[in-house]
Every structure is written in structure tokens, then in C-alpha cells.
Design a protein around this motif. Structure first.
Motif, PDB file in Angstrom:
ATOM      1  N   ALA A 118       0.885  -1.082  -0.041  1.00 24.39           N
ATOM      2  CA  ALA A 118      -0.152   0.095  -0.038  1.00 24.39           C
ATOM      3  C   ALA A 118       0.919   1.423  -0.005  1.00 24.39           C
ATOM      4  O   ALA A 118       0.617   2.394  -0.616  1.00 24.39           O
ATOM      5  CB  ALA A 118      -0.941  -0.023   1.207  1.00 24.39           C
ATOM      6  N   ARG A 119       1.899   1.386   0.805  1.00 24.71           N
ATOM      7  CA  ARG A 119       2.796   2.414   0.832  1.00 24.71           C
ATOM      8  C   ARG A 119       3.515   2.580  -0.496  1.00 24.71           C
ATOM      9  O   ARG A 119       3.763   3.745  -0.922  1.00 24.71           O
ATOM     10  CB  ARG A 119       3.951   2.370   1.891  1.00 24.71           C
ATOM     11  CG  ARG A 119       3.334   2.084   3.201  1.00 24.71           C
ATOM     12  CD  ARG A 119       2.708   3.188   3.818  1.00 24.71           C
ATOM     13  NE  ARG A 119       2.497   3.188   5.323  1.00 24.71           N
ATOM     14  CZ  ARG A 119       1.121   3.665   5.581  1.00 24.71           C
ATOM     15  NH1 ARG A 119      -0.032   3.915   4.955  1.00 24.71           N
ATOM     16  NH2 ARG A 119       1.028   3.372   6.880  1.00 24.71           N
ATOM     17  N   ALA A 120       3.860   1.515  -1.123  1.00 17.54           N
ATOM     18  CA  ALA A 120       4.675   1.665  -2.326  1.00 17.54           C
ATOM     19  C   ALA A 120       3.816   2.125  -3.540  1.00 17.54           C
ATOM     20  O   ALA A 120       4.482   2.847  -4.570  1.00 17.54           O
ATOM     21  CB  ALA A 120       5.210   0.172  -2.918  1.00 17.54           C
ATOM     22  N   HIS A 121       2.499   1.906  -3.462  1.00 15.17           N
ATOM     23  CA  HIS A 121       1.480   2.334  -4.202  1.00 15.17           C
ATOM     24  C   HIS A 121       0.613   3.694  -3.887  1.00 15.17           C
ATOM     25  O   HIS A 121      -0.287   4.110  -4.670  1.00 15.17           O
ATOM     26  CB  HIS A 121       0.594   1.418  -4.902  1.00 15.17           C
ATOM     27  CG  HIS A 121       1.163   0.277  -5.637  1.00 15.17           C
ATOM     28  ND1 HIS A 121       1.596   0.207  -6.981  1.00 15.17           N
ATOM     29  CD2 HIS A 121       1.564  -0.848  -4.955  1.00 15.17           C
ATOM     30  CE1 HIS A 121       2.095  -0.748  -7.476  1.00 15.17           C
ATOM     31  NE2 HIS A 121       2.289  -1.561  -6.194  1.00 15.17           N
ATOM     32  N   HIS A 122       0.891   4.368  -2.884  1.00 19.62           N
ATOM     33  CA  HIS A 122       0.636   5.547  -2.198  1.00 19.62           C
ATOM     34  C   HIS A 122      -1.238   5.307  -2.044  1.00 19.62           C
ATOM     35  O   HIS A 122      -1.775   5.980  -2.541  1.00 19.62           O
ATOM     36  CB  HIS A 122       0.871   6.531  -3.170  1.00 19.62           C
ATOM     37  CG  HIS A 122       2.317   6.828  -3.514  1.00 19.62           C
ATOM     38  ND1 HIS A 122       3.228   7.138  -2.482  1.00 19.62           N
ATOM     39  CD2 HIS A 122       2.947   6.654  -4.562  1.00 19.62           C
ATOM     40  CE1 HIS A 122       4.224   7.251  -3.085  1.00 19.62           C
ATOM     41  NE2 HIS A 122       4.086   6.856  -4.405  1.00 19.62           N
ATOM     42  N   MET A 123      -1.397   4.233  -1.631  1.00 17.78           N
ATOM     43  CA  MET A 123      -2.801   3.915  -1.302  1.00 17.78           C
ATOM     44  C   MET A 123      -3.415   4.416   0.125  1.00 17.78           C
ATOM     45  O   MET A 123      -2.531   4.457   0.852  1.00 17.78           O
ATOM     46  CB  MET A 123      -3.133   2.430  -1.393  1.00 17.78           C
ATOM     47  CG  MET A 123      -2.875   1.831  -2.838  1.00 17.78           C
ATOM     48  SD  MET A 123      -3.013   0.050  -2.797  1.00 17.78           S
ATOM     49  CE  MET A 123      -2.925  -0.314  -4.415  1.00 17.78           C
ATOM     50  N   GLN A 124      -4.692   4.934  -0.007  1.00 18.16           N
ATOM     51  CA  GLN A 124      -5.227   5.400   1.306  1.00 18.16           C
ATOM     52  C   GLN A 124      -6.445   4.830   1.569  1.00 18.16           C
ATOM     53  O   GLN A 124      -6.902   4.776   2.771  1.00 18.16           O
ATOM     54  CB  GLN A 124      -5.701   6.762   0.760  1.00 18.16           C
ATOM     55  CG  GLN A 124      -4.839   7.848   0.504  1.00 18.16           C
ATOM     56  CD  GLN A 124      -3.651   8.099   1.788  1.00 18.16           C
ATOM     57  OE1 GLN A 124      -3.941   8.116   2.760  1.00 18.16           O
ATOM     58  NE2 GLN A 124      -2.551   7.931   1.394  1.00 18.16           N
ATOM     59  N   SER A 125      -7.067   3.676   0.847  1.00 11.53           N
ATOM     60  CA  SER A 125      -8.208   2.700   1.252  1.00 11.53           C
ATOM     61  C   SER A 125      -7.730   1.372   0.664  1.00 11.53           C
ATOM     62  O   SER A 125      -7.216   1.162  -0.533  1.00 11.53           O
ATOM     63  CB  SER A 125      -9.244   3.570   0.781  1.00 11.53           C
ATOM     64  OG  SER A 125      -9.301   3.661  -0.687  1.00 11.53           O
ATOM     65  N   LEU A 126      -8.541   0.333   1.419  1.00 15.89           N
ATOM     66  CA  LEU A 126      -8.200  -1.218   0.852  1.00 15.89           C
ATOM     67  C   LEU A 126      -9.244  -1.966   1.325  1.00 15.89           C
ATOM     68  O   LEU A 126      -9.747  -1.583   2.186  1.00 15.89           O
ATOM     69  CB  LEU A 126      -7.100  -1.658   1.534  1.00 15.89           C
ATOM     70  CG  LEU A 126      -5.503  -1.205   1.443  1.00 15.89           C
ATOM     71  CD1 LEU A 126      -4.538  -2.027   2.303  1.00 15.89           C
ATOM     72  CD2 LEU A 126      -5.090  -1.609  -0.058  1.00 15.89           C
ATOM     73  N   ILE A 127      -9.713  -2.640   0.240  1.00 17.06           N
ATOM     74  CA  ILE A 127     -10.549  -3.773   0.591  1.00 17.06           C
ATOM     75  C   ILE A 127     -10.219  -5.102   1.051  1.00 17.06           C
ATOM     76  O   ILE A 127      -9.256  -5.509   0.178  1.00 17.06           O
ATOM     77  CB  ILE A 127     -11.516  -3.885  -0.571  1.00 17.06           C
ATOM     78  CG1 ILE A 127     -12.422  -2.805  -1.069  1.00 17.06           C
ATOM     79  CG2 ILE A 127     -12.358  -5.082  -0.488  1.00 17.06           C
ATOM     80  CD1 ILE A 127     -13.090  -3.045  -2.429  1.00 17.06           C
ATOM     81  N   ILE A 128     -10.245  -5.461   2.165  1.00 21.14           N
ATOM     82  CA  ILE A 128      -9.879  -6.771   2.622  1.00 21.14           C
ATOM     83  C   ILE A 128     -10.515  -7.967   2.504  1.00 21.14           C
ATOM     84  O   ILE A 128     -11.855  -7.848   2.961  1.00 21.14           O
ATOM     85  CB  ILE A 128      -9.498  -6.740   4.186  1.00 21.14           C
ATOM     86  CG1 ILE A 128      -8.794  -5.193   4.505  1.00 21.14           C
ATOM     87  CG2 ILE A 128      -8.726  -7.905   4.588  1.00 21.14           C
ATOM     88  CD1 ILE A 128      -7.372  -5.063   3.859  1.00 21.14           C
ATOM     89  N   VAL A 129      -9.958  -8.925   1.829  1.00 28.69           N
ATOM     90  CA  VAL A 129     -10.912 -10.315   1.438  1.00 28.69           C
ATOM     91  C   VAL A 129     -10.369 -11.342   1.967  1.00 28.69           C
ATOM     92  O   VAL A 129      -8.994 -11.810   2.048  1.00 28.69           O
ATOM     93  CB  VAL A 129     -10.783 -10.366  -0.207  1.00 28.69           C
ATOM     94  CG1 VAL A 129     -11.624 -11.517  -0.473  1.00 28.69           C
ATOM     95  CG2 VAL A 129     -11.187  -8.986  -1.060  1.00 28.69           C
ATOM     96  N   THR A 130     -11.048 -11.994   2.832  1.00 23.80           N
ATOM     97  CA  THR A 130     -10.686 -13.095   3.508  1.00 23.80           C
ATOM     98  C   THR A 130     -11.945 -13.862   4.133  1.00 23.80           C
ATOM     99  O   THR A 130     -12.946 -13.274   4.049  1.00 23.80           O
ATOM    100  CB  THR A 130      -9.732 -12.776   4.798  1.00 23.80           C
ATOM    101  OG1 THR A 130      -9.176 -14.051   5.162  1.00 23.80           O
ATOM    102  CG2 THR A 130     -10.279 -12.379   5.941  1.00 23.80           C
TER     103      THR A 130
END
Length: 200
Positions: A118-130
Motif C-alpha cells: 500500500a505504501r509503495a502504491h500510495h494507497m489510502q484505502s483497501l478492501i480486505i478479502v478473507t
């Protein structure tokens, strides 16, 4: 001596009672159906542990719910081509915007891999799938690793996971109980990182 023994037994009984009540509360809050997701995020993170997780994550990516997908905890001997076979109609996505992490060996490692990605791609939001039963612990670890990101849970409910009648299936009961213990361990560890905003 007798009074001390009674006191010890009473304390142990209370601890067992709290654990049992907590376990039933843990099971009760698990998602029994997959959500109708309307949110979009910068990225999607799928934690390996079953083919359904990857299939659902790739489907979310193909529908535009995220710009990139990280599949974390992939077995060292598994190639992207083999994973792509799980979702043949989305084969093209594996050439453009799906990344594989081979280093994570557990949920803590999944969260650390997601943090780097996420840091490498400068992301601010994530969908967590599990999986639904794994989601509470996964979110604890993800919040620990990524406290400043917006995390959107997408629990995957397997057709084999009969949460409504888990007590009738000894295998499912064991799975849920040990997951509950791991969840408690994750919460305790997270306290040492200063995270106490429990939403699960």
C-alpha cells in the motif's frame, strides 16, 4: 488452605465463563452472507487460505472496486499462471494489476506485506478479502499495520461454513474456537502497539 483453593477455582470458573461468553459473541458477529459491496478503494488485498478468497477478490477487481490487487501469502511453488486458472475469464487482470506476495506465512505477515504494498502504491484505502471467520483477526492485524488507511472488509462465506449450526459440526466448532483464541491473541498484541479502537 481450603479457602485459597475455593478462591482459585472461583477465579478459574469466572475466566472460563468469560471465555465461553466471548466465544459465542465472536461467532454471533461473523458474517453469514457475503456483502453487496458498493464501496471503491485504491486497492484490494486477498489473504490466501482458500480459492474462494482469490476468486472473489479478482471479481471485485474486474468490477472496478479497486485499482490493484495484492494476493498475499502465496505458496512459494505457486505461479501467477496457476492462480489465474482459478479465474479464467479474468486472465488478463493477472498481466496488468495483480501482485503476488510470497513472503507472508501468517496473518501478521499478511498485514506487513499489505503495508509495504500500500505504501509503495500510495494507497489510502483497501478492501480486505478473507474468510468470514478470519476477518476479525485479519482486521486487527491490518489496523495495526495500517492505522491511517480506510479498511473495507469483504468477508467470504464458504458454502461449507455452516455458521448457523456450527455446534452440530465438531470440525467447524474447533475451527471457530481456535480462531477465536487467535483473535484474542491478536487483540492483546495490538494493545502493545497502542491500538484500542476496537470495531469488531
Amino acid at each position: 488452605m481450603h479457602r485459597a483453593r475455593v478462591t482459585i477455582l472461583t477465579v478459574l470458573g469466572l475466566i472460563c465463563f468469560v471465555l465461553v461468553v466471548g466465544f459465542f459473541m465472536f461467532v454471533a458477529q461473523l458474517a453469514h452472507d457475503e456483502p453487496e459491496l458498493t464501496d471503491r478503494a485504491d486497492g484490494i488485498v486477498a489473504l490466501t487460505g482458500g480459492p474462494e478468497r482469490i476468486i472473489e477478490a479478482v471479481d471485485l477487481l474486474s468490477k472496478g472496486h479497486g485499482k490493484r490487487l495484492l494476493v498475499t501469502g502465496v505458496n512459494q511453488g505457486t505461479t501467477s499462471h496457476e492462480i489465474a486458472k482459478l479465474t479464467p475469464k479474468f486472465h488478463d487482470e493477472f498481466g496488468c494489476c495483480i501482485d503476488l506476495d510470497y513472503e507472508a506465512a501468517n496473518t501478521v505477515g499478511n498485514a506487513d506485506a499489505a503495508q509495504k504494498w500500500a505504501r509503495a502504491h500510495h494507497m489510502q484505502s483497501l478492501i480486505i478479502v478473507t474468510s468470514s471467520y478470519h476477518m476479525p483477526r485479519a482486521l486487527v492485524e491490518m489496523h495495526r499495520a495500517l492505522p491511517d488507511l480506510d479498511l473495507i472488509p469483504y468477508p467470504v462465506v464458504s458454502s461449507r461454513a455452516a455458521y448457523d449450526e456450527w455446534w452440530a459440526d465438531s470440525g467447524m466448532a474447533r475451527l471457530l474456537f481456535f480462531e477465536y483464541l487467535k483473535y484474542l491473541g491478536a487483540r492483546i498484541r495490538a494493545e502493545f502497539y497502542g491500538f484500542s479502537d476496537w470495531k469488531i
